[in-house]
Every structure is written in C-alpha cells, then in structure tokens.
Design a protein around this motif. Sequence first.
Motif, PDB file in Angstrom:
ATOM      1  N   GLU A  29       0.819  -1.215   0.000  1.00  0.00           N
ATOM      2  CA  GLU A  29       0.000   0.000   0.000  1.00  0.00           C
ATOM      3  C   GLU A  29       0.856   1.271   0.000  1.00  0.00           C
ATOM      4  O   GLU A  29       0.470   2.285  -0.584  1.00  0.00           O
ATOM      5  CB  GLU A  29      -0.957   0.011   1.190  1.00  0.00           C
ATOM      6  N   LEU A  30       2.036   1.206   0.642  1.00  0.00           N
ATOM      7  CA  LEU A  30       2.910   2.374   0.642  1.00  0.00           C
ATOM      8  C   LEU A  30       3.567   2.551  -0.723  1.00  0.00           C
ATOM      9  O   LEU A  30       3.742   3.676  -1.195  1.00  0.00           O
ATOM     10  CB  LEU A  30       3.976   2.253   1.731  1.00  0.00           C
ATOM     11  N   GLN A  31       3.947   1.450  -1.352  1.00  0.00           N
ATOM     12  CA  GLN A  31       4.504   1.534  -2.695  1.00  0.00           C
ATOM     13  C   GLN A  31       3.476   2.081  -3.678  1.00  0.00           C
ATOM     14  O   GLN A  31       3.802   2.868  -4.571  1.00  0.00           O
ATOM     15  CB  GLN A  31       5.004   0.168  -3.146  1.00  0.00           C
ATOM     16  N   ARG A  42       7.653   2.708  -9.290  1.00  0.00           N
ATOM     17  CA  ARG A  42       7.667   2.029 -10.582  1.00  0.00           C
ATOM     18  C   ARG A  42       9.066   2.099 -11.182  1.00  0.00           C
ATOM     19  O   ARG A  42       9.933   2.781 -10.654  1.00  0.00           O
ATOM     20  CB  ARG A  42       6.669   2.693 -11.538  1.00  0.00           C
ATOM     21  N   GLN A  43       9.247   1.403 -12.279  1.00  0.00           N
ATOM     22  CA  GLN A  43      10.504   1.451 -13.011  1.00  0.00           C
ATOM     23  C   GLN A  43      10.295   2.092 -14.373  1.00  0.00           C
ATOM     24  O   GLN A  43       9.348   1.764 -15.082  1.00  0.00           O
ATOM     25  CB  GLN A  43      11.101   0.054 -13.174  1.00  0.00           C
ATOM     26  N   GLU A  44      11.157   3.025 -14.698  1.00  0.00           N
ATOM     27  CA  GLU A  44      11.175   3.652 -16.011  1.00  0.00           C
ATOM     28  C   GLU A  44      12.607   3.612 -16.532  1.00  0.00           C
ATOM     29  O   GLU A  44      13.533   4.032 -15.833  1.00  0.00           O
ATOM     30  CB  GLU A  44      10.690   5.111 -15.938  1.00  0.00           C
ATOM     31  N   VAL A  75      11.553   4.887  -9.934  1.00  0.00           N
ATOM     32  CA  VAL A  75      10.970   6.231  -9.893  1.00  0.00           C
ATOM     33  C   VAL A  75       9.810   6.209  -8.894  1.00  0.00           C
ATOM     34  O   VAL A  75       9.118   5.202  -8.755  1.00  0.00           O
ATOM     35  CB  VAL A  75      10.439   6.651 -11.283  1.00  0.00           C
ATOM     36  N   PHE A  76       9.630   7.316  -8.183  1.00  0.00           N
ATOM     37  CA  PHE A  76       8.448   7.434  -7.327  1.00  0.00           C
ATOM     38  C   PHE A  76       7.925   8.869  -7.404  1.00  0.00           C
ATOM     39  O   PHE A  76       8.587   9.763  -7.923  1.00  0.00           O
ATOM     40  CB  PHE A  76       8.748   7.033  -5.878  1.00  0.00           C
TER      41      PHE A  76
END
Length: 271
Positions: A236-238, A244-246, A251-252
């Motif tokens: 839930e915190l993520q 995510r990955q870019e 990246v957040f």
Amino acid sequence: MTKSNGKAHRYNPEADDRKYEGLKDKIALERMVMLLKPRSDESALDVGTGKGNAALKLAPLVREVTAIDYAPGTEVIFQNVPSGNCRYLRFDLTDGKLPVEDTSMNIVVCRAALHHIKSKPTFFEEAFRVLRPGGRLFIMDPVMSPSLRFAWSIISKVAEQDYQAYCTREELADFTVRSGFKQISEERFPFKRWMDDWINAKITEVDQRGKEVLGPFAKYVRKTIKTIVTEDFPRELQTELNLRQEDEKWVFDYDCRELLLTKALEHAAGP
C-alpha cells in the motif's frame, strides 16, 4: 531549509542543481505567479527559499522580496539581482517563527519547505500575522497518509539528515481554518523523483578537494534505502508513492498539493 543534525547545509551550486531541479520547473513557477497575481507595489516573503527559484521569479514583479533560509552561502544567489530588490536573511525556520514585522507582507510563499518546520500551527499563525489584510499565502508541499509519513520519517533521518514531517491533507485544511485563512484554491499534482538521483543528492560526502562524492558509507546507505523502499515497504505504501521502473530505473512520486490561501480583508487588526 532548517538545521541538519545541528549542522546547516551549505549552498553548493553543482549539487543543489540536482536537489532543486523540480522546484525550478518553469510551468510550476508560472502557475505560482498566475495564482498569486503579484503587483509592483507589493512585498513578498519566500520561506525556505532553497536555491531562490520562487524569490527570483517574483523579484521583477513586486517591489521587494525577502528570502529566508538557514543555508550558509545562499546569499550569493541574490547578489546580482538586476533590480536589487531581493534580500536574504539567514534564519532557522524549525519552530515556525518568521523574522518580519506584523502586516508587512502582501505575499508569503512556502514551496517544499513546510515539512521541515516542526511547529506547523505556529508557521500558519506567523504567516497570518505578517500578511496584510487581503494578503496571500502560497504553499506547495507533499502530503502523505499517516502510515507513509511514519515510514518516510525513518528514511528521512538517514537520507535527508534533517527534520521532516509531512502533513496529511486533512491537517492542511485544519491549519488553514484554525489560523484564520480562507482557502482560494487547491491543486494536486505528482512530484516525480528518480530514486538514485534523489538519494545521491542527499547522502553525498565532501572529499579532500571539497567536491561532493559518494563515499563508502554513502554507497551503503544508498543500497539500504533503495532496498527498504523497493522491497520492504508494504504494497500500500509503494502504491501511494506510485513506485515504478522507467528505463530500468526506480521512480516514485510525491503527492504534492498547491494551496492558495488569503487573509480576509476584514482582519484589518490581525487575528
């Protein structure tokens, strides 16, 4: 910016270019100006000026700007302002106090600095005090759920080496009402962070030549923080961070809010 474990961050143009990249975004600064509608006869206060982006944006549009922060060396940013109407005050903002006179400002700006202030009710009261009737308070800061805020406070002690406590959206609304402000607008937007760049900008060490580098301890801290966020944080915190990955990099997003508040004209004698 406030004190960091008793020590103040010294302004470093090369390193701070990374740290304040998002805050000098032209669209965000133009949106700030559009909301504040500054006039040439007005005075503005930039709280936690950082690299001075907001103060320098407002300088050509108002009579004078006072920028306050705790970072030694920040005064060099304002030495060559063409209009000469920017002044810098080195002041610790931790307790929320503001070093200016009652009803002396038309505009108060606090961009990405509210989470460094321990006594947020005091800051809102102080902003109300220093604003003239009809004055505007512009705030840009991330908001977090209580659970993410708790987890992030642990990360911040290591990565930021500074006091940080983010507000919930409900707390911002409560501070607004209790201090006597009227909310004019609220905008929500993501504030994107590339994780490695964000961590590197926080935990760099100074080598013998005075350059900021990633020493052995900093590399260890970077790996540890990255593991906590990407592997140990609950789902839930993520999700709240939009982790995510870019381009194969993590990246957040901070969930940021922009608030425009005003001190109503009827408050001619203050709160």
